[in-house]
Design an enzyme around this catalytic site. Sequence first.
Site, PDB file in Angstrom:
ATOM      1  N   ASN A  37       0.751  -1.370  -0.102  1.00 15.02           N
ATOM      2  CA  ASN A  37      -0.060  -0.199   0.116  1.00 15.02           C
ATOM      3  C   ASN A  37       0.865   1.420   0.079  1.00 15.02           C
ATOM      4  O   ASN A  37       1.663   1.447   0.859  1.00 15.02           O
ATOM      5  CB  ASN A  37      -0.816   0.009   1.190  1.00 15.02           C
ATOM      6  CG  ASN A  37      -2.140   0.959   1.200  1.00 15.02           C
ATOM      7  OD1 ASN A  37      -1.913   1.848   0.256  1.00 15.02           O
ATOM      8  ND2 ASN A  37      -3.081   0.906   2.101  1.00 15.02           N
ATOM      9  N   HIS A 122     -14.284  -4.795  11.889  1.00 16.40           N
ATOM     10  CA  HIS A 122     -13.563  -3.490  12.299  1.00 16.40           C
ATOM     11  C   HIS A 122     -14.838  -2.878  12.679  1.00 16.40           C
ATOM     12  O   HIS A 122     -15.451  -2.024  11.792  1.00 16.40           O
ATOM     13  CB  HIS A 122     -12.978  -2.918  11.204  1.00 16.40           C
ATOM     14  CG  HIS A 122     -11.545  -3.502  10.900  1.00 16.40           C
ATOM     15  ND1 HIS A 122     -10.518  -2.555  10.431  1.00 16.40           N
ATOM     16  CD2 HIS A 122     -10.933  -4.685  11.386  1.00 16.40           C
ATOM     17  CE1 HIS A 122      -9.596  -3.588  10.309  1.00 16.40           C
ATOM     18  NE2 HIS A 122      -9.631  -4.551  10.907  1.00 16.40           N
ATOM     19  N   ARG A 147     -13.001  -6.063  16.570  1.00 12.78           N
ATOM     20  CA  ARG A 147     -12.092  -5.067  16.933  1.00 12.78           C
ATOM     21  C   ARG A 147     -12.918  -3.410  17.001  1.00 12.78           C
ATOM     22  O   ARG A 147     -13.869  -3.036  16.183  1.00 12.78           O
ATOM     23  CB  ARG A 147     -11.067  -4.746  15.672  1.00 12.78           C
ATOM     24  CG  ARG A 147     -10.017  -3.945  15.885  1.00 12.78           C
ATOM     25  CD  ARG A 147      -9.057  -3.508  14.858  1.00 12.78           C
ATOM     26  NE  ARG A 147      -9.537  -2.297  14.089  1.00 12.78           N
ATOM     27  CZ  ARG A 147      -8.638  -1.640  13.032  1.00 12.78           C
ATOM     28  NH1 ARG A 147      -7.497  -2.177  13.018  1.00 12.78           N
ATOM     29  NH2 ARG A 147      -9.149  -0.723  12.539  1.00 12.78           N
ATOM     30  N   TYR A 159      -7.280   7.076  13.413  1.00 14.12           N
ATOM     31  CA  TYR A 159      -6.961   5.779  12.675  1.00 14.12           C
ATOM     32  C   TYR A 159      -8.186   4.898  12.875  1.00 14.12           C
ATOM     33  O   TYR A 159      -8.421   4.769  14.133  1.00 14.12           O
ATOM     34  CB  TYR A 159      -5.529   5.251  13.080  1.00 14.12           C
ATOM     35  CG  TYR A 159      -5.598   3.712  12.846  1.00 14.12           C
ATOM     36  CD1 TYR A 159      -5.213   3.406  11.483  1.00 14.12           C
ATOM     37  CD2 TYR A 159      -5.851   2.777  13.920  1.00 14.12           C
ATOM     38  CE1 TYR A 159      -5.394   2.158  11.342  1.00 14.12           C
ATOM     39  CE2 TYR A 159      -6.035   1.467  13.272  1.00 14.12           C
ATOM     40  CZ  TYR A 159      -5.601   1.091  11.936  1.00 14.12           C
ATOM     41  OH  TYR A 159      -5.958  -0.129  11.670  1.00 14.12           O
ATOM     42  N   HIS A 223      -1.830   1.040  16.624  1.00 12.96           N
ATOM     43  CA  HIS A 223      -1.196   1.432  15.491  1.00 12.96           C
ATOM     44  C   HIS A 223       0.058   2.005  15.787  1.00 12.96           C
ATOM     45  O   HIS A 223       0.512   3.251  15.254  1.00 12.96           O
ATOM     46  CB  HIS A 223      -2.280   2.293  14.578  1.00 12.96           C
ATOM     47  CG  HIS A 223      -2.387   2.028  13.273  1.00 12.96           C
ATOM     48  ND1 HIS A 223      -1.919   2.879  12.389  1.00 12.96           N
ATOM     49  CD2 HIS A 223      -2.525   0.883  12.680  1.00 12.96           C
ATOM     50  CE1 HIS A 223      -2.049   2.447  11.143  1.00 12.96           C
ATOM     51  NE2 HIS A 223      -2.277   1.101  11.408  1.00 12.96           N
ATOM     52  N   GLU A 247      -3.037  -4.601  19.859  1.00 11.82           N
ATOM     53  CA  GLU A 247      -2.174  -4.656  18.784  1.00 11.82           C
ATOM     54  C   GLU A 247      -1.392  -3.459  18.451  1.00 11.82           C
ATOM     55  O   GLU A 247      -1.916  -2.476  18.891  1.00 11.82           O
ATOM     56  CB  GLU A 247      -3.171  -5.157  17.675  1.00 11.82           C
ATOM     57  CG  GLU A 247      -2.629  -4.952  16.181  1.00 11.82           C
ATOM     58  CD  GLU A 247      -3.889  -4.966  15.147  1.00 11.82           C
ATOM     59  OE1 GLU A 247      -4.779  -5.344  15.284  1.00 11.82           O
ATOM     60  OE2 GLU A 247      -3.115  -4.855  13.968  1.00 11.82           O
ATOM     61  N   GLU A 273       2.287  -6.542  11.639  1.00 13.55           N
ATOM     62  CA  GLU A 273       2.102  -6.394  10.296  1.00 13.55           C
ATOM     63  C   GLU A 273       2.721  -5.586   9.403  1.00 13.55           C
ATOM     64  O   GLU A 273       2.745  -5.867   8.214  1.00 13.55           O
ATOM     65  CB  GLU A 273       0.350  -5.756  10.411  1.00 13.55           C
ATOM     66  CG  GLU A 273       0.445  -4.166  10.903  1.00 13.55           C
ATOM     67  CD  GLU A 273      -0.853  -3.708  11.141  1.00 13.55           C
ATOM     68  OE1 GLU A 273      -1.515  -4.245  11.769  1.00 13.55           O
ATOM     69  OE2 GLU A 273      -1.255  -2.612  10.527  1.00 13.55           O
ATOM     70  N   HIS A 323      -2.763 -10.912   9.250  1.00 14.47           N
ATOM     71  CA  HIS A 323      -3.268  -9.401   8.688  1.00 14.47           C
ATOM     72  C   HIS A 323      -3.950  -9.642   7.526  1.00 14.47           C
ATOM     73  O   HIS A 323      -3.705 -10.109   6.676  1.00 14.47           O
ATOM     74  CB  HIS A 323      -2.070  -8.616   8.214  1.00 14.47           C
ATOM     75  CG  HIS A 323      -2.000  -7.203   8.203  1.00 14.47           C
ATOM     76  ND1 HIS A 323      -1.555  -6.422   7.253  1.00 14.47           N
ATOM     77  CD2 HIS A 323      -3.002  -6.367   8.984  1.00 14.47           C
ATOM     78  CE1 HIS A 323      -1.928  -5.031   7.326  1.00 14.47           C
ATOM     79  NE2 HIS A 323      -2.642  -4.814   8.576  1.00 14.47           N
ATOM     80  N   ASP A 327      -6.285  -3.917   1.863  1.00 17.01           N
ATOM     81  CA  ASP A 327      -4.858  -3.597   0.917  1.00 17.01           C
ATOM     82  C   ASP A 327      -4.290  -5.051   1.059  1.00 17.01           C
ATOM     83  O   ASP A 327      -3.239  -4.820   0.222  1.00 17.01           O
ATOM     84  CB  ASP A 327      -4.160  -2.566   1.539  1.00 17.01           C
ATOM     85  CG  ASP A 327      -3.616  -2.599   2.878  1.00 17.01           C
ATOM     86  OD1 ASP A 327      -4.084  -3.298   3.740  1.00 17.01           O
ATOM     87  OD2 ASP A 327      -2.670  -1.798   3.221  1.00 17.01           O
ATOM     88  N   GLU A 350      -8.161 -11.654  10.764  1.00 17.92           N
ATOM     89  CA  GLU A 350      -8.820 -10.339  10.433  1.00 17.92           C
ATOM     90  C   GLU A 350      -9.566 -10.487   9.015  1.00 17.92           C
ATOM     91  O   GLU A 350      -8.915 -10.940   7.867  1.00 17.92           O
ATOM     92  CB  GLU A 350      -7.701  -9.162  10.294  1.00 17.92           C
ATOM     93  CG  GLU A 350      -8.174  -7.841  10.007  1.00 17.92           C
ATOM     94  CD  GLU A 350      -7.045  -6.798   9.911  1.00 17.92           C
ATOM     95  OE1 GLU A 350      -5.793  -7.227   9.617  1.00 17.92           O
ATOM     96  OE2 GLU A 350      -7.209  -5.571  10.436  1.00 17.92           O
ATOM     97  N   TRP A 413       1.971   6.627  11.909  1.00 22.71           N
ATOM     98  CA  TRP A 413       0.493   6.637  11.530  1.00 22.71           C
ATOM     99  C   TRP A 413       0.335   4.938  11.574  1.00 22.71           C
ATOM    100  O   TRP A 413       0.798   4.306  10.879  1.00 22.71           O
ATOM    101  CB  TRP A 413       0.430   6.920  10.142  1.00 22.71           C
ATOM    102  CG  TRP A 413      -1.164   7.074   9.899  1.00 22.71           C
ATOM    103  CD1 TRP A 413      -2.248   7.928  10.439  1.00 22.71           C
ATOM    104  CD2 TRP A 413      -1.981   5.873   9.131  1.00 22.71           C
ATOM    105  NE1 TRP A 413      -3.424   7.651   9.949  1.00 22.71           N
ATOM    106  CE2 TRP A 413      -3.183   6.566   9.220  1.00 22.71           C
ATOM    107  CE3 TRP A 413      -1.611   4.977   8.563  1.00 22.71           C
ATOM    108  CZ2 TRP A 413      -4.115   5.565   8.738  1.00 22.71           C
ATOM    109  CZ3 TRP A 413      -2.446   4.140   8.293  1.00 22.71           C
ATOM    110  CH2 TRP A 413      -4.008   4.486   8.122  1.00 22.71           C
TER     111      TRP A 413
HETATM  112 MG   LIG Z   1      -2.396  -3.036  13.133  1.00 25.84          MG
END
Ligand SMILES: [Mg+2]
Length: 413
Positions: A37, A122, A147, A159, A223, A247, A273, A323, A327, A350, A413
Amino acid sequence: MKIRSAETLVTSPGRNFVTLRITTDDGITGLGDATLNGRELAVASYLRDHVVPLLIDRDAARIEDTWQYLYRGAYWRRGPVTMAAIAAVDTALWDIKAKAAGMPLYQLLGGASRTGALAYGHASGRDVPELLDSVRAHLAKGYRAIRIQTGIPGLDSVYGVAASSAAGGERYDYEPARRSTTAVNRPVEEVWDTRAYLRHLPNVFEAVRAEFGPELPLLHDGHHRMTPIQAAKLGKALEPYDLFWLEDATPGEDQAALRLIRQHTTTPLAIGEVFNSVYDYTTLLGERLIDYVRSAVTHTGGVTPMRKLLDFAAVYGIRSGLHGPTDISPVGMAAALHLDMAVHNFGIQEYMQHAAQTLEVFRTSYTFTDGLLHPSDTPGIGVTYDDDVAATFPYEPAYLPVNRLKDGTVHDW
Ligand SMILES: [Mg+2]
């Protein structure tokens, strides 16, 4: 069974994807996901200019040898571009081998260890009421693990939560729509405040547990934004809410950071990830500093090294949580599902669900029923690629956002 051709395919049905298609001299084709990505064309060039010429006339059956040839033979090892390219070759060769055997890939990996792979979705909202609606929407879709991400008072965008967030909940992070409308394409920038986040998050989990009770497995993604001591504090604060995992608490490069978090909290930890090699995990697994491995088949060199990594994790009682954002292409997703079915130490998968446009290009055969994902019994990995539809979605430059603290300092990020 020699490799006759290998094509690097770039398309953007809702977001950019890079796919490698290998065809053998007896007409069997295999697909591999090479999507990275925000840096897609670097992998496409790596494949087209440096890998494809090496594949022609190689024996398609020699998967391990080809992997070692590309990994050791380049001299320059690891890194996300290299490992995504090798992953595409490896996955495509497994697809071919399984098709040649007339079996779904999970059968070649040892057969099914379970009836299906528990998936999590999510849920998100700009505030708690919107988040609770999103959780309800996910339960209605059949998810049995969710999540939780939410907006933070005082911050415009966070995020995992879209500015236009609605009850549906999926496709919020790694957003494909983050495309610049300016002449020069640049990532959008967001503002972050870790202390505001740490104050707010326990209240969010308190509200979710109060509404949905103690049984529902709940996950959260930090994140990579906290320092080790901040993450330790958050892990302790969330212990009453019995998370399935916390996570990416700290930046992924620093394995020792997880040691400090572990010393302070019993909240289960997941990371990986952004990793691309088993060597990113040696401290984490050997010292049992995490509970779940978060790598993607797509970014870790393919099915071959991912199987080895999960077997290494199994030695320490550590489970998989591969993961699976949007993407990761449906090809990468399907490859993960075959591993999920086969390995003993599966934990959770996920699963965000791809956009309808994406699924017009990538025709999948896996299914989602009662919270569980099932790879189909189609020989191979079970995904086909529609060139005609793909051609209607040309590549568009797109980047992940960049994060800054309130004083302008660049942050993770
Ligand atoms: Mg993550």
